[in-house]
Design a protein around this motif. Structure first.
Motif, PDB file in Angstrom:
ATOM      1  N   ASP A  46       0.834  -1.207   0.000  1.00 11.02           N
ATOM      2  CA  ASP A  46       0.000   0.000   0.000  1.00 11.02           C
ATOM      3  C   ASP A  46       0.867   1.255   0.000  1.00 11.02           C
ATOM      4  OD1 ASP A  46      -2.386  -1.431   0.082  1.00 11.02           O
ATOM      5  OD2 ASP A  46      -2.336  -1.580   2.271  1.00 11.02           O
ATOM      6  N   GLY A  47       0.395   2.285  -0.691  1.00 11.79           N
ATOM      7  CA  GLY A  47       1.081   3.574  -0.697  1.00 11.79           C
ATOM      8  C   GLY A  47       2.132   3.632  -1.791  1.00 11.79           C
ATOM      9  N   TRP A  48       2.152   4.748  -2.533  1.00  7.34           N
ATOM     10  CA  TRP A  48       3.076   4.848  -3.660  1.00  7.34           C
ATOM     11  C   TRP A  48       4.523   4.764  -3.212  1.00  7.34           C
ATOM     12  CZ3 TRP A  48       6.810   8.518  -3.704  1.00  7.34           C
ATOM     13  CH2 TRP A  48       6.614   9.687  -2.946  1.00  7.34           C
ATOM     14  N   ARG A  49       4.854   5.376  -2.073  1.00  5.75           N
ATOM     15  CA  ARG A  49       6.246   5.394  -1.649  1.00  5.75           C
ATOM     16  C   ARG A  49       6.716   3.990  -1.257  1.00  5.75           C
ATOM     17  NH1 ARG A  49       9.478   9.885   1.698  1.00  5.75           N
ATOM     18  NH2 ARG A  49      11.396   8.703   2.076  1.00  5.75           N
TER      19      ARG A  49
ATOM     20  N   PRO B  18      -1.129  13.069  -8.199  1.00  7.19           N
ATOM     21  CA  PRO B  18      -1.437  14.124  -9.174  1.00  7.19           C
ATOM     22  C   PRO B  18      -0.345  14.318 -10.228  1.00  7.19           C
ATOM     23  CG  PRO B  18      -0.662  15.109  -7.138  1.00  7.19           C
ATOM     24  CD  PRO B  18      -0.763  13.628  -6.879  1.00  7.19           C
ATOM     25  N   LEU B  19       0.626  13.415 -10.288  1.00 11.09           N
ATOM     26  CA  LEU B  19       1.686  13.545 -11.282  1.00 11.09           C
ATOM     27  C   LEU B  19       1.116  13.421 -12.688  1.00 11.09           C
ATOM     28  CD1 LEU B  19       4.417  11.274  -9.635  1.00 11.09           C
ATOM     29  CD2 LEU B  19       4.359  13.782  -9.658  1.00 11.09           C
TER      30      LEU B  19
ATOM     31  N   ARG C  73       5.134  10.782 -14.392  1.00  7.47           N
ATOM     32  CA  ARG C  73       5.089   9.370 -13.989  1.00  7.47           C
ATOM     33  C   ARG C  73       6.149   8.568 -14.738  1.00  7.47           C
ATOM     34  NH1 ARG C  73      -1.543   8.614 -13.845  1.00  7.47           N
ATOM     35  NH2 ARG C  73      -1.881  10.286 -12.317  1.00  7.47           N
ATOM     36  N   LEU C  74       6.324   8.875 -16.017  1.00 10.62           N
ATOM     37  CA  LEU C  74       7.392   8.213 -16.764  1.00 10.62           C
ATOM     38  C   LEU C  74       8.749   8.586 -16.185  1.00 10.62           C
ATOM     39  CD1 LEU C  74       8.365   6.465 -19.103  1.00 10.62           C
ATOM     40  CD2 LEU C  74       8.325   8.511 -20.553  1.00 10.62           C
ATOM     41  N   ALA C  75       8.906   9.859 -15.786  1.00 14.56           N
ATOM     42  CA  ALA C  75      10.161  10.299 -15.179  1.00 14.56           C
ATOM     43  C   ALA C  75      10.433   9.535 -13.890  1.00 14.56           C
ATOM     44  CB  ALA C  75      10.116  11.805 -14.908  1.00 14.56           C
ATOM     45  N   VAL C  76       9.402   9.250 -13.110  1.00 14.31           N
ATOM     46  CA  VAL C  76       9.562   8.456 -11.889  1.00 14.31           C
ATOM     47  C   VAL C  76      10.038   7.051 -12.243  1.00 14.31           C
ATOM     48  CG1 VAL C  76       8.345   7.401  -9.945  1.00 14.31           C
ATOM     49  CG2 VAL C  76       7.916   9.786 -10.542  1.00 14.31           C
ATOM     50  N   THR C  77       9.497   6.491 -13.327  1.00 17.07           N
ATOM     51  CA  THR C  77       9.928   5.169 -13.775  1.00 17.07           C
ATOM     52  C   THR C  77      11.414   5.172 -14.099  1.00 17.07           C
ATOM     53  OG1 THR C  77       7.735   4.786 -14.721  1.00 17.07           O
ATOM     54  CG2 THR C  77       9.505   3.355 -15.476  1.00 17.07           C
ATOM     55  N   LEU C  78      11.858   6.185 -14.835  1.00 20.52           N
ATOM     56  CA  LEU C  78      13.277   6.292 -15.169  1.00 20.52           C
ATOM     57  C   LEU C  78      14.123   6.492 -13.914  1.00 20.52           C
ATOM     58  CD1 LEU C  78      13.024   8.558 -18.345  1.00 20.52           C
ATOM     59  CD2 LEU C  78      13.330   6.083 -18.252  1.00 20.52           C
ATOM     60  N   LEU C  79      13.585   7.239 -12.977  1.00 19.36           N
ATOM     61  CA  LEU C  79      14.308   7.494 -11.721  1.00 19.36           C
ATOM     62  C   LEU C  79      14.544   6.196 -10.947  1.00 19.36           C
ATOM     63  CD1 LEU C  79      13.523  10.357  -9.254  1.00 19.36           C
ATOM     64  CD2 LEU C  79      13.805   8.054  -8.417  1.00 19.36           C
ATOM     65  N   VAL C  80      13.492   5.404 -10.793  1.00 22.32           N
ATOM     66  CA  VAL C  80      13.605   4.168 -10.021  1.00 22.32           C
ATOM     67  C   VAL C  80      14.526   3.168 -10.727  1.00 22.32           C
ATOM     68  CG1 VAL C  80      12.343   2.185  -9.089  1.00 22.32           C
ATOM     69  CG2 VAL C  80      11.370   4.484  -8.919  1.00 22.32           C
TER      70      VAL C  80
ATOM     71  N   LEU D 262       1.751  19.721  -5.358  1.00 21.16           N
ATOM     72  CA  LEU D 262       0.722  19.650  -6.399  1.00 21.16           C
ATOM     73  C   LEU D 262      -0.663  19.492  -5.781  1.00 21.16           C
ATOM     74  CD1 LEU D 262       2.394  17.326  -9.084  1.00 21.16           C
ATOM     75  CD2 LEU D 262       2.197  19.825  -9.118  1.00 21.16           C
ATOM     76  N   GLU D 263      -0.757  18.660  -4.745  1.00 16.07           N
ATOM     77  CA  GLU D 263      -2.049  18.447  -4.093  1.00 16.07           C
ATOM     78  C   GLU D 263      -2.550  19.709  -3.402  1.00 16.07           C
ATOM     79  OE1 GLU D 263      -1.837  13.641  -3.156  1.00 16.07           O
ATOM     80  OE2 GLU D 263      -1.154  15.077  -1.631  1.00 16.07           O
ATOM     81  N   ALA D 264      -1.621  20.583  -3.026  1.00 18.00           N
ATOM     82  CA  ALA D 264      -1.998  21.840  -2.387  1.00 18.00           C
ATOM     83  C   ALA D 264      -2.283  22.942  -3.407  1.00 18.00           C
ATOM     84  CB  ALA D 264      -0.898  22.288  -1.434  1.00 18.00           C
ATOM     85  N   GLY D 265      -2.220  22.590  -4.702  1.00 17.08           N
ATOM     86  CA  GLY D 265      -2.529  23.562  -5.740  1.00 17.08           C
ATOM     87  C   GLY D 265      -1.327  24.301  -6.278  1.00 17.08           C
ATOM     88  N   GLY D 266      -0.134  23.852  -5.937  1.00 15.92           N
ATOM     89  CA  GLY D 266       1.071  24.512  -6.418  1.00 15.92           C
ATOM     90  C   GLY D 266       1.274  24.329  -7.911  1.00 15.92           C
ATOM     91  N   ALA D 267       2.013  25.243  -8.513  1.00 14.65           N
ATOM     92  CA  ALA D 267       2.247  25.201  -9.955  1.00 14.65           C
ATOM     93  C   ALA D 267       3.386  24.238 -10.287  1.00 14.65           C
ATOM     94  CB  ALA D 267       2.589  26.598 -10.468  1.00 14.65           C
TER      95      ALA D 267
END
Length: 309
Positions: free
Chosen positions: A98-101, A150-151, A156-163, A245-250
């Motif tokens: 459970d949980g993305w992290r 909210p990615l 999300r692809l960048a996260v894949t490359l990161l991992v 992002l969840e807080a509405g940041g740019a």
């Protein structure tokens, strides 16, 4: 979409997806692409990727090299299929986390396990994005892990490359230890002790004060995992970005691919000349530093032979 029948696939990719059949007639009925690949993986696991050749695999199977070419026509195709077989599918257990992290952490450790079992995979050249079933399945589980965030699709692809990139970097170190172990018969612990002793004997506080302090603090013998520390800090940064992002940041402005060739810089004559001058200057600096170290050692030896009263 998703139909491979109209694509002009390279033979290795086609074999991986099962859209290129084995020859109808071969040297023996029991020969198959799968058996060839399994034998090549076993050879690489035992002796490293450099030991793998069509001739060596054929000998392992009891056939002639020409027999193998009826099934796998090029060594590059064989390496791709070896990588696909060794990669395998992601363990089903990662989807239960459970949980993305926590899920990304589980996927990262599962990737590391592959490199621990098949350290030769680091030596397989990267020729582009993965286009085989198992490699695609690993991309899928990472993308799934961040589905509810909210990615954006690009993020999300960048996260894949990161991992995958962090796992490969860690795997590079593990592969280096494995290769040294095969060549010397040393255990990873013995290799670590040897490297630590070399650093301790070569690094002086005069020339490398920060590195010397780190050595004296025992960093090269610490049981702490620096790679996992770095990966956790990356996850910290990702968590902070998701929170923003969840807080509405740019979102930040997208960055383009980093390349010199786009601007024609790498092929510019003056640039190449400047690069050569820089290399020459760096070599001169290394020579000067080497002379300083030698002079310092000689001065200390003289002082030891003639201590002051």
């Amino acid at each position: 979409m998703g139909d491979s029948t109209d694509l002009d696939l390279p033979r290795g990719v086609a074999l991986a997806w099962g859209v290129s059949a084995d020859p109808q007639r071969g040297p023996k009925r029991e020969m198959s692409v799968e058996k060839i690949v399994d034998a090549a993986v076993e050879l690489a696991d035992a002796e490293g990727l450099g030991a793998v050749s069509m001739a060596a695999v054929a000998t392992r199977l009891g056939y002639t090299p020409m027999s193998l070419y009826r099934y796998v026509s090029a060594k590059d195709d064989l390496m791709l299929l070896m990588q696909e077989a060794a990669t395998g599918l992601p363990p089903a257990s990662v989807r239960d986390v459970d949980g993305w992290r926590e899920r990304l952490r589980a996927i990262f450790r599962a990737m590391l396990d592959i490199y621990l079992r098949h350290s030769w995979m680091i030596d397989v050249p990267i020729t582009g994005s993965p286009t085989t079933p198992n490699s695609s399945a690993w991309m899928e589980v990472v993308l799934e892990a961040v589905d509810e965030t909210p990615l954006s699709a690009e993020e999300r692809l960048a996260v894949t490359l990161l991992v995958t990139g962090q796992a490969r970097w860690y795997g590079t170190v593990l592969a280096g230890y494995a290769a040294t172990g095969r060549a010397t018969g040393l255990t990873p612990e013995q290799i670590t002790l040897r490297k630590a002793a070399l650093f301790d004997g070569l690094i002086s506080a005069d020339e490398f004060p920060s590195l010397r302090r780190a050595i004296d603090a025992g960093v090269f013998l610490s049981p702490d995992d620096p790679f996992m520390f770095g990966f956790e800090r990356i996850l910290d940064g990702l968590a902070a970005y998701i929170d923003r992002l969840e807080a509405g940041g740019a979102r930040p402005a997208p960055a383009g691919w980093a390349t010199l060739d786009d601007a024609g810089v790498a092929s510019d004559k003056k640039y190449r000349e400047a690069q050569k001058a820089l290399r020459d200057a760096e070599k001169a600096l290394r020579d000067a530093q080497r002379h300083v170290r030698q002079t310092l050692r000689e001065a200390r030896e003289r002082a030891g032979r003639h201590p002051s009263a």
